[in-house]
Scaffold this active site. Sequence first.
Site, PDB file in Angstrom:
ATOM      1  CG  ASP A  35      -0.213  -0.009   2.520  1.00  0.00           C
ATOM      2  OD1 ASP A  35       1.036  -0.003   2.512  1.00  0.00           O
ATOM      3  OD2 ASP A  35      -0.887  -0.016   3.584  1.00  0.00           O
ATOM      4  CE  LYS A 185      16.737  32.715  -5.870  1.00  0.00           C
ATOM      5  NZ  LYS A 185      17.088  31.371  -5.403  1.00  0.00           N
TER       6      LYS A 185
HETATM    7  C1  R5P Z   1      16.891  29.898  -2.234  1.00  0.00           C
HETATM    8  O1  R5P Z   1      16.942  31.046  -1.854  1.00  0.00           O
HETATM    9  C2  R5P Z   1      18.035  28.945  -2.085  1.00  0.00           C
HETATM   10  O2  R5P Z   1      19.128  29.567  -1.514  1.00  0.00           O
HETATM   11  C3  R5P Z   1      18.438  28.341  -3.406  1.00  0.00           C
HETATM   12  O3  R5P Z   1      18.915  29.366  -4.253  1.00  0.00           O
HETATM   13  C4  R5P Z   1      17.285  27.660  -4.056  1.00  0.00           C
HETATM   14  O4  R5P Z   1      16.662  26.821  -3.147  1.00  0.00           O
HETATM   15  C5  R5P Z   1      17.737  26.854  -5.244  1.00  0.00           C
HETATM   16  O5  R5P Z   1      16.601  26.288  -5.840  1.00  0.00           O
HETATM   17  P1  R5P Z   1      16.583  25.936  -7.377  1.00  0.00           P
HETATM   18  O6  R5P Z   1      17.760  25.053  -7.659  1.00  0.00           O
HETATM   19  O7  R5P Z   1      15.277  25.210  -7.561  1.00  0.00           O
HETATM   20  O8  R5P Z   1      16.620  27.214  -8.135  1.00  0.00           O
END
Ligand code: R5P
Length: 295
Positions: A35, A185
């Site tokens: 399951d 970012k």
């Molecule tokens: C987010 O702020 C973390 O520091 C990483 O940059 C993030 O988790 C990376 O995730 P991914 O590889 O999906 O872009």
Amino acid sequence: MATIVPGSATQSLAAALAAADCGSLTIPTYERFADGETLAAVPEFDDEEAIIVASTVDNDAHIELLQLQDAVREAGATHVTTVIPYLGYGRQDAAFTHGQPVSARAVARAISTGTDRVVLVDTHEPGVADFFDVPTTTVTAAGQLATPLGDLDEPLFVAPDAGAIGLAEATRDAYGDGGTDYFEKDRDYETGAVEITPSDAAVEGRDVVLVDDIIATGGTMSGAIEALHERDVGRVYACCVHPVLAGAARTKLAAAGVERVIGTDTLERAVSEVSVAPAVADALTDAVADEPTQG
Ligand code: R5P
């Protein structure tokens, strides 16, 4: 001497901790029923002190950790330390919109019920440690990421977002040469798409080491690598503590033009070149030193 209980996703690190004299290994069993339910057990466990080493990389691994905690207590352990090298759900550390859970807190509370102490490695936000109801130590492995780098040309250590600048600085400090910087970012949370805005640091002809806590989908790192290659950079290295590398992440990094990917053994991946065992072993030794003694 304690008995070390490996989670199924963290067997190499558990072995490294045993080699570092943190305890002796026991061999658990990991089963799955028709399951879909899992059953992790410790048939040979016979000790009062257990050190469980289990990265909660997916939902099954969370359940497995809770089962191992309960199993060692059932088998007679009176003191349990839980080492969680990679804490899943650690990035869900707030309710970002009305009605969302604080998932990191929810899993931390559940884990706290089965342990006397927790050791974490480079959590996404330091405040995650406060979600645990038992004494919790967070160690860092950033310095170790510099070890495999070799000779670099005018190195620049770059965080792909501002949150990772501390890791980039720690890696540069351990390497002993080079500058540091960070990119901006933006993530579209509907689509998951990542947009990286590089800084104006001179990167032409230089080797750049990107350092982040996690590579999950690879969107952040591949965006940063592509942005660097638009500016005639030298070699680009992608370092992280936790190489989740979900789905096609490794291919995204290769397609973006990465020279080499370096991660630690908080998760067992082909890129796990660096061990966090020394940092975790220090924390475990400190824990023993902190234990009250009878005079
Ligand atoms: C987010 O702020 C973390 O520091 C990483 O940059 C993030 O988790 C990376 O995730 P991914 O590889 O999906 O872009």
